[in-house]
Design a protein around this motif. Structure first.
Motif, PDB file in Angstrom:
ATOM      1  N   ASP A   8     -20.275  -5.167 -36.626  1.00  0.00           N
ATOM      2  CA  ASP A   8     -21.390  -5.714 -35.845  1.00  0.00           C
ATOM      3  C   ASP A   8     -22.618  -4.810 -35.885  1.00  0.00           C
ATOM      4  O   ASP A   8     -23.700  -5.234 -35.510  1.00  0.00           O
ATOM      5  CB  ASP A   8     -20.968  -5.978 -34.399  1.00  0.00           C
ATOM      6  N   GLU A   9     -22.454  -3.561 -36.294  1.00  0.00           N
ATOM      7  CA  GLU A   9     -23.600  -2.653 -36.282  1.00  0.00           C
ATOM      8  C   GLU A   9     -24.265  -2.600 -37.654  1.00  0.00           C
ATOM      9  O   GLU A   9     -23.643  -2.221 -38.639  1.00  0.00           O
ATOM     10  CB  GLU A   9     -23.141  -1.246 -35.882  1.00  0.00           C
ATOM     11  N   PRO A  10     -25.544  -2.963 -37.721  1.00  0.00           N
ATOM     12  CA  PRO A  10     -26.247  -2.979 -39.011  1.00  0.00           C
ATOM     13  C   PRO A  10     -26.191  -1.627 -39.717  1.00  0.00           C
ATOM     14  O   PRO A  10     -25.980  -1.564 -40.933  1.00  0.00           O
ATOM     15  CB  PRO A  10     -27.692  -3.323 -38.635  1.00  0.00           C
ATOM     16  N   LEU A  11     -26.337  -0.553 -38.943  1.00  0.00           N
ATOM     17  CA  LEU A  11     -26.333   0.773 -39.572  1.00  0.00           C
ATOM     18  C   LEU A  11     -24.965   1.124 -40.157  1.00  0.00           C
ATOM     19  O   LEU A  11     -24.875   1.782 -41.186  1.00  0.00           O
ATOM     20  CB  LEU A  11     -26.762   1.841 -38.564  1.00  0.00           C
ATOM     21  N   ALA A  12     -23.920   0.687 -39.485  1.00  0.00           N
ATOM     22  CA  ALA A  12     -22.578   0.957 -39.994  1.00  0.00           C
ATOM     23  C   ALA A  12     -22.347   0.198 -41.303  1.00  0.00           C
ATOM     24  O   ALA A  12     -21.761   0.731 -42.252  1.00  0.00           O
ATOM     25  CB  ALA A  12     -21.537   0.549 -38.953  1.00  0.00           C
ATOM     26  N   ASN A  34     -19.525 -10.373 -37.328  1.00  0.00           N
ATOM     27  CA  ASN A  34     -18.489 -10.567 -36.301  1.00  0.00           C
ATOM     28  C   ASN A  34     -17.292 -11.276 -36.926  1.00  0.00           C
ATOM     29  O   ASN A  34     -17.325 -11.644 -38.092  1.00  0.00           O
ATOM     30  CB  ASN A  34     -19.036 -11.353 -35.100  1.00  0.00           C
ATOM     31  N   LEU A  36     -15.950 -14.236 -36.514  1.00  0.00           N
ATOM     32  CA  LEU A  36     -16.146 -15.614 -36.980  1.00  0.00           C
ATOM     33  C   LEU A  36     -16.825 -15.647 -38.341  1.00  0.00           C
ATOM     34  O   LEU A  36     -16.419 -16.358 -39.251  1.00  0.00           O
ATOM     35  CB  LEU A  36     -17.001 -16.387 -35.971  1.00  0.00           C
ATOM     36  N   ARG A  55     -13.691  -3.563 -33.122  1.00  0.00           N
ATOM     37  CA  ARG A  55     -14.463  -4.096 -32.002  1.00  0.00           C
ATOM     38  C   ARG A  55     -15.685  -4.821 -32.510  1.00  0.00           C
ATOM     39  O   ARG A  55     -16.610  -4.201 -33.027  1.00  0.00           O
ATOM     40  CB  ARG A  55     -14.933  -2.947 -31.119  1.00  0.00           C
ATOM     41  N   MET A  56     -15.649  -6.126 -32.361  1.00  0.00           N
ATOM     42  CA  MET A  56     -16.830  -6.910 -32.705  1.00  0.00           C
ATOM     43  C   MET A  56     -17.016  -7.971 -31.631  1.00  0.00           C
ATOM     44  O   MET A  56     -16.045  -8.425 -31.035  1.00  0.00           O
ATOM     45  CB  MET A  56     -16.662  -7.553 -34.080  1.00  0.00           C
ATOM     46  N   PRO A  57     -18.254  -8.366 -31.375  1.00  0.00           N
ATOM     47  CA  PRO A  57     -18.471  -9.383 -30.342  1.00  0.00           C
ATOM     48  C   PRO A  57     -18.004 -10.746 -30.833  1.00  0.00           C
ATOM     49  O   PRO A  57     -17.884 -10.975 -32.025  1.00  0.00           O
ATOM     50  CB  PRO A  57     -19.989  -9.365 -30.144  1.00  0.00           C
ATOM     51  N   GLY A  58     -17.769 -11.652 -29.891  1.00  0.00           N
ATOM     52  CA  GLY A  58     -17.350 -13.004 -30.259  1.00  0.00           C
ATOM     53  C   GLY A  58     -15.884 -13.050 -30.614  1.00  0.00           C
ATOM     54  O   GLY A  58     -15.062 -13.471 -29.829  1.00  0.00           O
ATOM     55  N   THR A  81     -12.703   1.841 -37.561  1.00  0.00           N
ATOM     56  CA  THR A  81     -12.999   1.985 -36.141  1.00  0.00           C
ATOM     57  C   THR A  81     -13.542   3.379 -35.859  1.00  0.00           C
ATOM     58  O   THR A  81     -13.274   4.320 -36.605  1.00  0.00           O
ATOM     59  CB  THR A  81     -11.751   1.717 -35.278  1.00  0.00           C
ATOM     60  N   THR A 137      -9.162 -16.187 -29.130  1.00  0.00           N
ATOM     61  CA  THR A 137     -10.263 -17.040 -28.685  1.00  0.00           C
ATOM     62  C   THR A 137     -10.289 -18.312 -29.506  1.00  0.00           C
ATOM     63  O   THR A 137     -10.915 -19.283 -29.128  1.00  0.00           O
ATOM     64  CB  THR A 137     -11.624 -16.333 -28.841  1.00  0.00           C
TER      65      THR A 137
ATOM     66  N   SER B 193     -25.471   7.316 -41.100  1.00  0.00           N
ATOM     67  CA  SER B 193     -26.149   6.230 -41.798  1.00  0.00           C
ATOM     68  C   SER B 193     -27.656   6.465 -41.887  1.00  0.00           C
ATOM     69  O   SER B 193     -28.281   6.250 -42.928  1.00  0.00           O
ATOM     70  CB  SER B 193     -25.861   4.913 -41.084  1.00  0.00           C
ATOM     71  N   GLU B 281     -22.141  -5.393 -25.625  1.00  0.00           N
ATOM     72  CA  GLU B 281     -21.288  -5.331 -26.813  1.00  0.00           C
ATOM     73  C   GLU B 281     -20.446  -6.585 -27.057  1.00  0.00           C
ATOM     74  O   GLU B 281     -20.297  -6.989 -28.195  1.00  0.00           O
ATOM     75  CB  GLU B 281     -20.393  -4.090 -26.762  1.00  0.00           C
ATOM     76  N   PRO B 282     -19.856  -7.212 -26.018  1.00  0.00           N
ATOM     77  CA  PRO B 282     -18.999  -8.367 -26.318  1.00  0.00           C
ATOM     78  C   PRO B 282     -19.768  -9.610 -26.747  1.00  0.00           C
ATOM     79  O   PRO B 282     -19.151 -10.569 -27.186  1.00  0.00           O
ATOM     80  CB  PRO B 282     -18.281  -8.643 -24.988  1.00  0.00           C
ATOM     81  N   ILE B 284     -22.382 -11.757 -29.086  1.00  0.00           N
ATOM     82  CA  ILE B 284     -22.962 -11.737 -30.428  1.00  0.00           C
ATOM     83  C   ILE B 284     -24.472 -11.562 -30.346  1.00  0.00           C
ATOM     84  O   ILE B 284     -25.066 -10.803 -31.092  1.00  0.00           O
ATOM     85  CB  ILE B 284     -22.603 -13.032 -31.195  1.00  0.00           C
ATOM     86  N   ASN B 311     -17.489 -13.795 -22.481  1.00  0.00           N
ATOM     87  CA  ASN B 311     -16.317 -13.706 -23.332  1.00  0.00           C
ATOM     88  C   ASN B 311     -15.076 -13.364 -22.530  1.00  0.00           C
ATOM     89  O   ASN B 311     -15.108 -12.533 -21.640  1.00  0.00           O
ATOM     90  CB  ASN B 311     -16.524 -12.653 -24.424  1.00  0.00           C
TER      91      ASN B 311
END
Lengths: 247, 362
Positions: A8-12, A34, A36, A55-58, A81, A137, B193, B281-282, B284, B311
């Protein structure tokens, strides 16, 4: 080789992208932000390897993996992680490959070289050891080689029929049916907070319950919101249905 | 396992610190002088009542005994008070023995003086039956027993107080160490990064991180000014903003809080961390955090509001941070500060109320 970076992190993602390109400039890289999106990308791009952040949202990486490895030709999955005490313990006990962020190039190279495919058993046990994925989910179904995801919140009921389970769920305002291969018992355990068993072959969504109707022949039918025909309630489950409706 | 090791080390360090402090209380303080007077009166009452008699002489005897005891008690207290700076350099065992000897010498000296006055002014009818030696030995016995009991009491009380203090220090240190390890490793990853793509930004984030951790590792958990606390919180948000990008939006509405208000160091950071962990964080799409500050001349109130994630997966750990802050507020403000939380469907509020103190007040 095609690799999917799910984080979820662009920099990662950016960092992994650069390192992977350094390892081999010929890698084809796709990204997802994420769980999905990761599944969508796997359906579309069919990568051989997925670098999956937990850990990702959604939808978390662990749940996405659960759906992925049910498919016919699942990609190999390497978890990434930053720090996850419980997950790491679970991974170690199941010999699942994982990388700790910030990821070292050498370590990533090694992981790519000997990555194996996860099996279902490993993942099930992972799920049991990891507190955070006690329930999903989404429910996934296989349709012609791709993974179809059904959000649990859209599901009205699960109906057992021999080996299969029919899910009745809302899709774009319409009620559709999808068939999956799971057991009603495990679904009941996983979603006991949202679904109630009303019959040997049926689980219904608690907040959809509308009314109980007694038929002339003595059977009791349960009406669900938005559904015309009722569901038979067995005598064994009648008291628990009544209890829920009272509260 | 590792946590236990840290816990034990911290406990040991605190124990060492405790052992080195003096067990004798400050006898010059008003509280101590008052207790000495009260104990003296009670002792005099006991000594008067013990012979089991009831006559007219009773209360005049009580007055005389009381006078003698008060004189002894206050003189002994003042000597211990004068000797206190000297005692501070020595171990508690040495102080116990030497203060006991000092008390016995004082009682002997005062008894001698009293006896001399009685003889000189022909007041012998007061202690008619007792000879010089009997008078001295009786006083020494009574004084010796009372002094021993008092010193023992002070020692026990000191031990107990130090234990409580050590425990709260231990808790404080451990709780402050609870900045989520996640944050450190995620930040490291962000820096790794950025080093490639934006070296200047990597440099700045490293500086921010260093400042945060420097404050976290400070041994004395003192108070810092609100302006400093705000800067640290902004550093924290800057770091997280790099990682979460536009998913994190924050609004600071805290201009009302006076810059010189003293607050416990890093009291805000865990709340911001919680807001990010549970609210941003949870999701999107992320979410927003609003920090509001109110000030009414006596109290400052900081409210942190974040959107509640819909969520289902609710992560644990929230309560630890809140308990941590509650504990620290207790230690710093002795019950005059509080933290409250409100869960209103879409929004979550954490409200910290603290008395307004400037550096001069603390």
């Amino acid at each position: 080789m095609k690799i999917l970076i799910a984080d979820d992190e662009p920099l990662a993602r950016e960092r992994l992208y650069h390192i992977l390109k350094e390892i081999d400039d010929d890698y084809q890289l796709v990204e997802a932000s994420n769980g999905l999106e990761a599944i969508e990308q796997v359906n579309q791009e069919e990568p051989e390897i997925v670098l999956m952040d937990i850990r990702m949202p959604g939808m978390s990486g662990l749940e996405a993996t659960q759906h992925l490895i049910g498919s016919d030709n699942p990609p190999a999955i390497i978890f990434t992680t930053a720090y996850d005490e419980y997950a790491l313990q679970a991974f170690e006990s199941q010999a699942v490959d994982y990388l700790l962020k910030p990821i070292r190039k050498e370590r990533l190279e090694k992981a790519l070289n000997n990555c194996r495919k996860l099996n279902k058993l490993q993942l099930e046990q992972l799920g049991q050891q990891n507190q955070e994925i006690t329930y999903r989910t989404h429910i996934s179904a296989q349709i012609r080689g791709t993974i179809l995801l059904i959000p649990v919140k859209d599901i009205c009921c699960f109906m057992a029929d021999h080996k299969y389970i029919t899910i009745k769920h809302n899709k774009d305002g319409e009620l559709v049916e999808t068939i999956i291969e799971e057991t009603l018992k495990s679904l009941e355990e996983e979603f006991s907070n949202q679904f109630l068993r009303i019959h040997r072959n049926a689980l219904v969504r608690k907040d959809k319950i509308e009314a109980l109707e007694k038929q002339d022949d003595g059977r009791v039918l349960l009406k669900l919101k938005g559904l015309s025909n009722g569901f038979e309630v067995s005598r064994r489950h009648l008291s628990s249905v009544r209890k829920l409706m009272k509260s | 396992m590792k946590n236990d090791q840290i816990l034990n080390t911290v406990k040991q360090i605190n124990r060492d610190r405790v052992e080195s402090s003096l067990f004798l209380p400050d006898f010059c303080s008003i509280k101590m002088v008052f207790s000495v007077v009260i104990i003296g009166v009670l002792l005099a009452l006991i000594l008067t009542l013990v012979p089991l008699r009831m006559d007219q002489q009773l209360w005049s005897d009580f007055a005389l005994i009381s006078l003698f005891i008060q004189w002894n008690g206050l003189m002994c207290s003042s000597v211990l008070c004068v000797l206190r700076p000297f005692f501070k350099k020595y171990s508690n065992q040495f102080v116990a023995v030497s203060s006991y000897l000092v008390l016995l010498i004082m009682i002997t000296f005062l008894s001698e003086v009293t006896f001399y006055i009685i003889e000189a002014y022909y007041l012998t009818n007061i202690i008619s039956s007792a000879s010089h030696w009997e008078f001295l030995i009786h006083n020494l016995l009574i004084g010796g027993i009372i002094s021993a009991l008092a010193l023992h009491y002070f020692y026990i009380q000191h031990q107990w107080r130090m234990k409580v203090q050590a425990e709260s220090y231990t808790k404080l240190q451990l709780l402050q160490a609870r900045i989520r390890p996640h944050f450190l490793f995620n930040s490291m990853n962000t820096i790794a990064s950025l080093t490639r793509s934006k070296p200047e930004m990597a440099e700045r984030i490293t500086e921010d991180l260093a400042e945060l951790f420097r404050m976290l590792f400070r041994e004395d958990h003192e108070m810092i000014s609100w302006s400093r606390e705000l800067t640290l919180s902004e550093h924290y948000i800057d770091i997280e903003k790099q990682r979460l990008d536009e998913r994190l939006s924050i609004r600071w509405d805290v201009s009302q809080i006076p810059a010189d208000a003293m607050v416990p160091a890093l009291i805000l950071q865990p709340l911001l961390e919680n807001a990010i962990f549970h609210g941003i964080e949870p999701e999107i799409k992320g979410g927003s955090i609003v920090v509001m500050g109110d000030f009414d001349k006596k109290q400052i109130r900081i409210t942190i509001q974040n959107s509640n994630s819909k969520n289902l997966v609710h992560r644990q750990g929230n309560k630890i941070a809140l308990a941590n802050i509650e504990e620290r507020l207790k230690v710093h403000f002795q019950g005059k500060a509080s933290i409250a939380c409100e869960d209103k469907n879409d929004e979550y509020f954490a409200i910290v109320t603290m008395p307004y103190q400037t550096k001069n007040d603390t």
